[in-house]
Enzyme design. Sequence first.
Site, PDB file in Angstrom:
ATOM      1  N   ARG A  85       0.828  -1.202   0.000  1.00 39.49           N
ATOM      2  CA  ARG A  85       0.000   0.000   0.000  1.00 39.49           C
ATOM      3  C   ARG A  85       0.866   1.258   0.000  1.00 39.49           C
ATOM      4  NH1 ARG A  85      -4.456   0.281   4.597  1.00 39.49           N
ATOM      5  NH2 ARG A  85      -4.952  -1.694   3.543  1.00 39.49           N
ATOM      6  N   TYR A 113       3.960   1.444  -1.193  1.00 37.45           N
ATOM      7  CA  TYR A 113       4.563   1.529  -2.529  1.00 37.45           C
ATOM      8  C   TYR A 113       3.579   2.158  -3.505  1.00 37.45           C
ATOM      9  CZ  TYR A 113       6.450   0.062  -7.041  1.00 37.45           C
ATOM     10  OH  TYR A 113       6.925   0.055  -8.321  1.00 37.45           O
ATOM     11  N   ASP A 114       2.323   1.734  -3.464  1.00 35.81           N
ATOM     12  CA  ASP A 114       1.311   2.270  -4.376  1.00 35.81           C
ATOM     13  C   ASP A 114       1.150   3.772  -4.186  1.00 35.81           C
ATOM     14  OD1 ASP A 114       0.900  -0.266  -5.363  1.00 35.81           O
ATOM     15  OD2 ASP A 114      -0.888  -0.645  -4.132  1.00 35.81           O
ATOM     16  N   GLU A 158      23.844 -23.971 -14.915  1.00 32.90           N
ATOM     17  CA  GLU A 158      22.689 -23.130 -14.614  1.00 32.90           C
ATOM     18  C   GLU A 158      21.433 -23.765 -15.201  1.00 32.90           C
ATOM     19  OE1 GLU A 158      23.324 -20.050 -18.344  1.00 32.90           O
ATOM     20  OE2 GLU A 158      24.461 -19.761 -16.495  1.00 32.90           O
ATOM     21  N   LYS A 214      18.264 -24.370 -17.499  1.00 31.19           N
ATOM     22  CA  LYS A 214      17.905 -23.971 -18.867  1.00 31.19           C
ATOM     23  C   LYS A 214      16.451 -23.518 -18.832  1.00 31.19           C
ATOM     24  CE  LYS A 214      17.832 -25.527 -23.678  1.00 31.19           C
ATOM     25  NZ  LYS A 214      16.457 -25.105 -23.938  1.00 31.19           N
ATOM     26  N   LYS A 272      19.433 -31.879 -21.585  1.00 26.43           N
ATOM     27  CA  LYS A 272      17.983 -31.739 -21.510  1.00 26.43           C
ATOM     28  C   LYS A 272      17.351 -32.748 -20.546  1.00 26.43           C
ATOM     29  CE  LYS A 272      15.556 -30.011 -24.485  1.00 26.43           C
ATOM     30  NZ  LYS A 272      14.670 -28.844 -24.567  1.00 26.43           N
ATOM     31  N   CYS A 319     -20.353 -13.647 -12.925  1.00 26.54           N
ATOM     32  CA  CYS A 319     -21.366 -12.630 -12.622  1.00 26.54           C
ATOM     33  C   CYS A 319     -21.923 -12.725 -11.204  1.00 26.54           C
ATOM     34  CB  CYS A 319     -22.513 -12.710 -13.620  1.00 26.54           C
ATOM     35  SG  CYS A 319     -23.548 -14.192 -13.454  1.00 26.54           S
ATOM     36  N   CYS A 340     -25.054 -21.496 -14.310  1.00 26.15           N
ATOM     37  CA  CYS A 340     -25.206 -20.126 -13.847  1.00 26.15           C
ATOM     38  C   CYS A 340     -26.605 -19.660 -14.192  1.00 26.15           C
ATOM     39  CB  CYS A 340     -24.164 -19.223 -14.519  1.00 26.15           C
ATOM     40  SG  CYS A 340     -24.525 -17.454 -14.380  1.00 26.15           S
ATOM     41  N   CYS A 352     -24.937 -12.421 -17.739  1.00 23.94           N
ATOM     42  CA  CYS A 352     -23.611 -12.901 -17.330  1.00 23.94           C
ATOM     43  C   CYS A 352     -22.620 -12.587 -18.436  1.00 23.94           C
ATOM     44  CB  CYS A 352     -23.665 -14.409 -17.073  1.00 23.94           C
ATOM     45  SG  CYS A 352     -22.059 -15.175 -16.724  1.00 23.94           S
TER      46      CYS A 352
END
Length: 705
Positions: free
Chosen positions: A65, A67-68, A147, A149, A345, A444, A457, A463
């Site tokens: 909050r 930061y915002d 590292e 992939k 891989k 909805c 629904c 909707c």
Amino acid sequence: MARYVGEMASDLDDNPYFRDPPTDFEPVEDLSEARAREQAEQLREAVRRHDRRYYVEGDPVIADRTYDALFARLEALEDEFALDAEDSPTRRVGGEPVESFDAVEHVAPMLSIDQSGDAEDVYEFDERVRGDLRASGHAGEVDYVCEPKFDGISIEVVYEEGSLVRAATRGDGREGDDVTENVRTIRSIPQRLAGDPPEFLAVRGEVFMPRDAFQAYNRERVESGDDPFANPRNATAGTIRQHDPSVVADRPLDCFFFEVLDSSDGWATRWAEDQALPEFGLKVNEHTERVDSIEDAIEYRDAMLERRDDLNYEIDGVVIKVDDAEKREELGSTARHYRWAFAYKFPARTEVTTIREIAVQVGRTGRLTPVALLDPVDVGGVTVSRASLHNPDEIADLGVDIGDKVRIERAGDVIPQVAEVVEDGSDGEDGDAHFAFPDRCPVCDSPVERDGPMAYCTGGLACDAQLRESVVYYGSDDGLDIEGLGERTVRQFLDAGLITDSVADLYEIDADELVDLEGWGERSAEKLLAELEATKEPPLDDFLAALGIPHVGAATARQLAREFGSLDAVMAADAEELEDVPDVGPVVAEQIRDFFDSEANRAVVADLRDHGVEPQDADVEGGDELEGLTFVFTGSLPNYTRSEAQELVEDHGGSATGSVSGNTDYLVAGENPGQTKRDDADAEGVPQLDGEEEFEELLEDRGAL
């Protein structure tokens, strides 16, 4: 190993917006321009640092909050005083859309890497490296850096005097697309480097979508009626090439950096690069390791394979690189591959995978279908990332939940579905289903009703999910056949806010609104508006079909129109009257009655009428020359479309169905008929009329022609 450098105490003291920043700002209009410039620069510096702490280091020092509030204040200052800055954090919300991407040449080739899933090939790579180095006078041990992939999109990012000046996709390895404005929106990629960076630095990174963010984003797409992305890599590729940076800003992209392509400074080893990049605010992967033998590199790969499912990003193997920069230079490259690197891989995930989310999709009729969102898995040579769970009862029968490992199969080699749970990953008892199927529509918020194993629904055309599909269906071949109103166009109208409440919104769209949309011109706009105008007096049966009433297709709509004659009569008919219509049984009658009993659906019909759409009454007289006869059609007739032939039969009291049964009286076989229907007719002893001529002879004999 320490991966990040802490903030300097003097820096913390100099900026009031880093630790415990105030958020009760004085009004912008009360500031002088000089004070506004000073505060904006302090806020930019602070927000950049907060972005680094949050997105790169994973160690934020303020609440979201707060930061915002800082970000909003910076936006307000820049807007009020026109304080535009190319590297401002506010650019991350997206700049102006671009028409196309320019091709740019990379500062150094971005080549691919030889790869294999066979350990023998890894040993051969090691032997070749050592042999080539011995031949060139570099005897001794070879250290490797290992590292992950990453399964994302490779990019080049260029910094000059610490500021981001360009970003490009890998392309063909020599040049790629300039995606600078899109990359500026990715919060883990700094627009200005920290610490004491080189005057010039070009780095290679991998943009990706975190797995949890990918599944959450896909869930939103499914629940809003959009198709989900197949996998995080596809989602990333589709996002980074968007022409509108604001779209990129809304999608959860991240980035790891793993190679210096060129720099005004230099590092003696790849490992030294990995230590230096975080000092500049560039995010590297915590699982990168240095080893002193190829055996250790293979062990690293095996360990990462075990760890793979626990990572929040997709990897499909590991990359093994010669550490020493001088030795890499000596080894060089082929036209396509680095000779100092090899990718070991992982085997593809096959059939068994993990359910990460369960989304609930709402269809045109309101039916709620649960969809399992999966870690991508290979099933019969096809990558699958979602599978249908069909209905709430299916979830209960399978005992499936988020986190479970499941076996996926493709029904009929086409539709992916969950076959069984192979390992319970939820918190409850094995075999228990803990996913709580919603009792309110996820789109909805209307109540959900159960009909046997199915859930629906009750929001109807009000909707949003049903609205989208209903508008598409309204303009489809099965509806009013509105040319130019396909799914893509409907999505565009919804996104632009031209359709908000119901299908009736189509009739409020004007030419100016269409011309403002991407891909539309005056001619195409006028053509669509003319198509819409032509639908204002549709035949009653076409209108009834276009409404998308469950189980009411073209044939049933024709029967309803013929029986009742007007829209008002259909809407007023009770269940018993509806059941008297040929081919309308108790279930279909109840669906029709429920549709028109819905307040939302009746409001949409009224809205259409208010916009000038008035279905034309049908002729209820009709003939009864074919009464009691049921026809099935297969193949094509020269002078009739399939729907015209069926309508002709129904207008004279007959019935037209889609499949042959013991109740069928005639199979009409036109040109290129289906063999299945012919076989069924033979099996049931159904007479076959060969071609249009025999069909018309029967009609004439019965007095229907």
